[in-house]
Design a protein around this motif. Sequence first.
Motif, short mmCIF file in Angstrom:
data_model
loop_
_atom_site.label_atom_id
_atom_site.label_comp_id
_atom_site.label_asym_id
_atom_site.label_seq_id
_atom_site.Cartn_x
_atom_site.Cartn_y
_atom_site.Cartn_z
N TRP A 91 -14.75 7.02 -34.84
CA TRP A 91 -15.88 7.38 -34.78
C TRP A 91 -16.23 8.85 -35.30
N ASP A 92 -15.44 9.80 -34.94
CA ASP A 92 -15.47 11.07 -35.35
C ASP A 92 -15.20 11.53 -36.62
N GLU A 93 -14.21 10.76 -37.43
CA GLU A 93 -13.94 11.17 -38.74
C GLU A 93 -14.26 10.33 -39.84
N VAL A 94 -14.85 9.00 -39.47
CA VAL A 94 -15.23 7.98 -40.51
C VAL A 94 -16.65 7.70 -40.19
N GLY A 95 -17.07 7.17 -39.29
CA GLY A 95 -18.57 6.82 -39.00
C GLY A 95 -18.92 6.30 -37.79
N ASP A 96 -20.28 6.00 -37.47
CA ASP A 96 -20.80 5.44 -36.24
C ASP A 96 -20.28 3.98 -36.08
#
Length: 277
Positions: A91-96
């Motif tokens: 979630w934090d480093e790739v996407g929602d």
Amino acid sequence: DGYIIYRAGPYLEETLKKNGVLTSSAPWYAWTNWEVYKKTKDRRFLAEMYGSSSRLYKFFIENRDSDHDGLCEWGGDAVLESVRDSKVAVWDEVGDPSNFEALDLNCMLVKEAKSLEKMALELGKTDEATAWKKDYESRIRLINKTFWDPVNGFYYHVDKAKNSFTFKKKNDLKRDEIIGFLPLWAGVCDSVRAARLVQRMLDPGSFWRKNGIPSLSARDSYYQARGYWNGPVWVQWNYLIERGLLDYGYTSEARQLTNKNAAVMADRLRKDHTLWE
């Protein structure tokens, strides 16, 4: 319509919307109800819960498969709906999470449909039980086709648009998170895939840690032993994995994992006089 609000309790009720889409509660519902029934044998409870469990399942199928490919993704405020609501590597480093076909959600839906099949059989609804079996068998095939990575011997989310492990950068969705073991709990993998998962699990530099299986591999750059969903051991999720290990015949490993969890819980209880999530 089957919708269950994001969070309900004696002091709080939250019906959350994001971009006009309701945030639901993760579907551990039919499975939990079946587990309760196995202990109580309360048929009135079973009949009522079969109805509401069926409706929640239908809500997810109708509202969480935006591309109609048979696989579901988290929706609404997807970070909250996914349960892992903070400090998640992907979630934090790739996407929602709404961008991805969700490995965890689809494993939950398999377990829900399996539980609904058992509930239907117990209630004498054989035709409905047959339909539930057909449903989860189809989803199992899709999970193994879509989320399994034969290179790493692990399960990962995929990009919703391309069904690829790449979202922004090559293979950026290949993050070894605890959800990669949920196919054991849901009974999704065959014996060969299960053996590879257990092999990954028993690596002490990655998941086989002193206190149990962490939420993220200790080899991941985002790992933090005192983080949230990026390192610490969550006992509830270790319980799911323990159940999966038992189902696949890994009795010794399940016992060792249980002992790891029990030891740290006892230690915290002695020192803090409480049990932590």
